[in-house]
Design an enzyme around this catalytic site. Structure first.
Site, short mmCIF file in Angstrom:
data_model
loop_
_atom_site.label_atom_id
_atom_site.label_comp_id
_atom_site.label_asym_id
_atom_site.label_seq_id
_atom_site.Cartn_x
_atom_site.Cartn_y
_atom_site.Cartn_z
N THR A 16 -5.38 3.85 -68.43
CA THR A 16 -4.50 3.09 -67.54
C THR A 16 -3.55 2.17 -68.27
OG1 THR A 16 -6.11 3.15 -65.76
CG2 THR A 16 -4.55 1.33 -65.71
N SER A 60 -9.51 9.20 -69.93
CA SER A 60 -10.88 9.22 -70.47
C SER A 60 -11.85 9.94 -69.57
CB SER A 60 -11.36 7.82 -70.82
OG SER A 60 -11.86 7.15 -69.71
N SER A 61 -11.47 10.21 -68.31
CA SER A 61 -12.36 11.02 -67.48
C SER A 61 -12.36 12.47 -67.94
CB SER A 61 -11.98 10.88 -66.00
OG SER A 61 -10.60 11.13 -65.83
N ARG A 241 -33.37 10.05 -65.14
CA ARG A 241 -33.18 8.68 -64.63
C ARG A 241 -34.28 8.44 -63.60
NH1 ARG A 241 -28.75 5.70 -65.19
NH2 ARG A 241 -28.67 5.19 -62.99
N THR A 273 -34.17 4.49 -66.91
CA THR A 273 -34.41 3.94 -65.57
C THR A 273 -33.12 3.84 -64.77
OG1 THR A 273 -35.15 1.99 -64.36
CG2 THR A 273 -34.23 1.59 -66.54
N GLN A 274 -33.28 3.85 -63.46
CA GLN A 274 -32.12 3.64 -62.58
C GLN A 274 -31.78 2.15 -62.47
OE1 GLN A 274 -32.92 5.66 -58.83
NE2 GLN A 274 -33.77 7.40 -59.93
N1 ASP Z 1 -8.88 7.31 -65.47
C1 ASP Z 1 -8.54 6.23 -66.37
C2 ASP Z 1 -9.21 6.51 -67.70
O1 ASP Z 1 -10.35 6.25 -67.88
C3 ASP Z 1 -8.98 4.93 -65.82
C4 ASP Z 1 -8.73 3.74 -66.71
O2 ASP Z 1 -8.13 3.79 -67.76
O3 ASP Z 1 -9.17 2.66 -66.31
O4 ASP Z 1 -8.60 7.01 -68.57
#
Ligand code: ASP
Length: 333
Positions: A16, A60-61, A241, A273-274
Site C-alpha cells: 500500500t 504481499s498477498s 491450530r 494455539t488459536q
Molecule cells: N494488499 C496489500 C499488501 O499487503 C496491503 C498493504 O500493503 O497493507 O501488499
C-alpha cells in the site's frame, strides 16, 4: 546512533505505501524513490542510501517463499556494501516475511527492518512517514542485532509479530515477546534482555523453496473426514491450530489417526494455539495427550506465521522430519 558513517539500502517489494488510486483500485504507481530521497534529506542528512525495487513489485498477498528469497538475494548481494537494510513491504504478509528473514539471517546480526503502512504515501493522513522513519532509525541503531519489524512506534522481533488490524495504525502486535524497542519522541527505548531463541541456522544457507505445508484450524464443526482429505497425500508439514494450551477432541479417533498417519508418513506435525498469547503446553491437559500420541510436537509460543516461515526454512535446508522435530523442539523448549 552513528548514522553519519552508515550506508542504508531500501528494498521496495510493493504494498500500500507505494500505491496510487487507479480505475481498478489501489495499485503501485507512487514515486517512492523520490519520496525516500526527501525523507532522507530532511530527517537523516549525511546518511548515504540506495534504492532497489523488486521487479515486478509484489502485493504481499501474492508473496511466496520465492519472494522471501528474492529479498534475501538483494541483501546477500549488498551486505558488504551496506550497513543496514529497510524492507518496504505490504502489510498483509509482512509478519510471514519478517519471520522468514529472521530465520534465514539468524546469527548474522545483519540489521534488517521491515515496515509498511495502512495508507499510501500519496495520502495526507498516511502513516507511512512515521513508520518508515522509525524503521530507518531502528536499522541504523547499533543496539539492533538482526531482523525486526517496525510499525506504529514499536520495534518487534521478526518471528513474534502478527497483523492484528486491517484499518488501525496499530496494525501489528508482538505475540508472547516484549517489543524490542518503543519509540518515544524521536528516540528508541530498547527493552533490556535477550532476544528469543531461534532454530540454529546451517553454516551454508540453502535458498527458500516452495514447501507443502497445511494449516488445520480445529473447530467444533470440523469433520475428521475433511481432515483426512486435507492430509492425503501426506504434506511435508502440518500446523494444527489447536484449542487453548494445545487441546484437541479426545473422542475422535479418526481425526487423531489421520494426524498419526501423516506423521508416520513423514509429515512434521506441529501444534500451536488459536489463542493470541501463552503458547502451547502439550501434556498439561489430558486432552492434549492424543496429539502427542499422534507424533505431534509443540510449537511453543511461535505464531502460525513464524511456524509457516520456520518450517519452510528448515525444509528448504534439506532437513528430514526427525531433524526438524528436534530443531523445533530445541527452539521452543
Ligand atoms: N494488499 C496489500 C499488501 O499487503 C496491503 C498493504 O500493503 O497493507 O501488499
Amino acid at each position: 546512533m552513528t548514522s553519519a558513517t552508515r550506508r542504508l539500502l531500501f528494498i521496495y517489494t510493493g504494498g500500500t505505501l507505494g500505491m496510487v488510486q487507479t480505475d481498478a483500485g489501489w495499485a503501485p504507481g507512487a514515486d517512492l524513490e523520490a519520496w525516500l530521497d526527501d525523507q532522507m534529506a530532511e530527517q537523516f542528512p549525511g546518511v548515504a542510501h540506495d534504492f532497489v525495487a523488486l521487479d515486478p513489485l509484489v502485493d504481499s498477498s501474492s508473496a511466496t517463499p520465492l519472494t522471501w528469497q528474492r529479498i534475501l538475494d538483494v541483501i546477500d548481494a549488498h551486505h558488504d556494501s551496506h550497513d543496514a537494510f529497510v524492507v518496504l513491504h505490504g502489510t498483509d504478509t509482512l509478519a510471514f516475511t519478517a519471520a522468514a528473514l529472521t530465520f534465514a539471517l539468524s546469527g548474522t546480526g545483519i540489521p534488517v527492518v521491515l515496515t509498511g503502512s495502512q495508507r499510501s504515501i500519496v495520502r495526507k493522513d498516511s502513516d507511512a512517514p512515521d513508520n518508515v522513519r522509525g524503521a530507518i532509525r531502528s536499522a541504523l541503531d547499533d543496539r539492533l542485532n538482526g531482523v525486526a519489524l517496525f510499525f506504529d512506534d514499536r520495534l518487534l522481533e521478526g518471528q513474534h509479530a502478527s497483523k492484528i488490524s486491517t484499518t488501525d495504525d496499530h496494525a501489528f502486535e508482538s505475540m508472547d515477546a516484549a517489543p524490542l524497542a518503543l519509540r518515544v519522541g524521536k528516540d528508541l527505548v530498547f527493552t533490556p534482555g535477550e532476544r528469543s531463541p531461534l532454530p540454529s541456522a546451517p553454516a551454508e544457507r540453502q535458498p527458500f523453496r516452495e514447501a507443502d505445508i497445511v494449516v488445520i484450524q480445529l473447530h467444533p464443526a470440523l469433520s475428521s473426514a475433511r481432515v483426512d482429505a486435507m492430509l492425503t497425500p501426506a504434506p511435508e508439514a502440518v500446523i494444527v491450530r489447536a484449542y487453548g494450551s494445545g487441546n484437541a477432541p479426545e473422542d475422535d479417533p479418526q481425526l487423531l489417526s489421520a494426524l498419526a498417519g501423516a506423521s508416520a508418513a513423514g509429515s512434521v506435525v506441529v501444534v500451536t494455539t488459536q489463542c493470541a498469547h501463552g503458547g502451547v503446553d502439550l501434556g498439561h491437559y489430558a486432552s492434549s495427550q492424543p496429539l502427542l500420541d499422534a507424533g505431534a510436537v509443540a510449537g511453543g509460543t511461535l505464531t502460525t506465521e513464524a511456524l509457516v516461515a520456520g518450517l519452510t526454512f528448515l525444509l528448504s535446508q534439506g532437513l528430514d522430519a526427525d531433524q526438524i522435530r528436534t530443531t523445533l523442539g530445541a527452539a521452543t523448549a
